[in-house]
Design a protein around this motif. Structure first.
Motif, PDB file in Angstrom:
ATOM      1  N   PRO A 116       0.811  -1.218   0.000  1.00  0.00           N
ATOM      2  CA  PRO A 116       0.000   0.000   0.000  1.00  0.00           C
ATOM      3  C   PRO A 116       0.847   1.272   0.000  1.00  0.00           C
ATOM      4  O   PRO A 116       1.872   1.337   0.672  1.00  0.00           O
ATOM      5  N   GLU A 117       0.404   2.239  -0.743  1.00  0.00           N
ATOM      6  CA  GLU A 117       1.118   3.511  -0.839  1.00  0.00           C
ATOM      7  C   GLU A 117       0.988   4.284   0.470  1.00  0.00           C
ATOM      8  O   GLU A 117      -0.089   4.383   1.067  1.00  0.00           O
ATOM      9  N   GLY A 118       2.108   4.806   0.949  1.00  0.00           N
ATOM     10  CA  GLY A 118       2.087   5.647   2.138  1.00  0.00           C
ATOM     11  C   GLY A 118       1.918   4.889   3.444  1.00  0.00           C
ATOM     12  O   GLY A 118       1.559   5.475   4.462  1.00  0.00           O
ATOM     13  N   PHE A 119       2.179   3.581   3.427  1.00  0.00           N
ATOM     14  CA  PHE A 119       2.013   2.790   4.648  1.00  0.00           C
ATOM     15  C   PHE A 119       3.023   1.654   4.643  1.00  0.00           C
ATOM     16  O   PHE A 119       3.106   0.885   3.681  1.00  0.00           O
ATOM     17  N   GLU A 120       3.803   1.565   5.715  1.00  0.00           N
ATOM     18  CA  GLU A 120       4.764   0.472   5.847  1.00  0.00           C
ATOM     19  C   GLU A 120       4.178  -0.590   6.773  1.00  0.00           C
ATOM     20  O   GLU A 120       3.889  -0.316   7.944  1.00  0.00           O
TER      21      GLU A 120
END
Length: 145
Positions: A116-120
């Protein structure tokens, strides 16, 4: 994890080999499935009649912290089994009848979410509950559906 690795882990972290801890390790080695604290207590009280539930929970917590056992929750109860070890990422199929597990060597998260973009993502747990073939055969032999 196996019996020897579990005892070595206790020793390496400075914990004593007590008879109770060794018996608990033997129990997980022998049963090779998820066990509730109540099941652990009942089994161990055969050898240690005065054993308290607090002692069982304390040692289960220690074993989980040290990576000797891994825990999961189902049907509102925490259950424990020997940590399956290994460094590779995997998940489990868990039989809700007998508590045995089978490794699932793929990660459904990749197919569901990808990256997911913007989430580690720092961790996740994925377990599939059902009935193993052994328990299905026993049910059918008893005349179940």
């Amino acid at each position: 994890m196996n019996y020897r690795e579990a005892l070595d882990t206790l020793k390496r972290h400075g914990y004593k080999y007590t008879g109770k801890r060794e018996s608990m390790v033997q129990l997980f080695n022998r049963k090779d499935r998820y066990l509730t604290a109540k099941e652990v207590l009942e089994e161990m009280q055969k050898e240690y009649p005065g054993l308290s539930v607090d002692t069982v929970y304390r040692n289960l917590s220690l074993f989980e912290e040290l990576g000797i056992v891994e825990g999961t929750e189902w049907e509102g109860e925490r259950r424990y089994r020997f940590h399956c070890g290994g460094d590779h990422h995997h998940h489990h199929l868990i039989c809700t009848e007998c508590g045995r597990t089978k490794q699932l060597n793929l990660c459904p998260m990749n197919a569901i979410l990808g990256e997911p973009e913007g989430f580690e993502i720092t961790g996740h747990k994925f377990e599939i509950y059902g009935t193993c073939s052994h328990c299905q055969e026993q049910t059918e032999a008893k005349g179940g559906s």
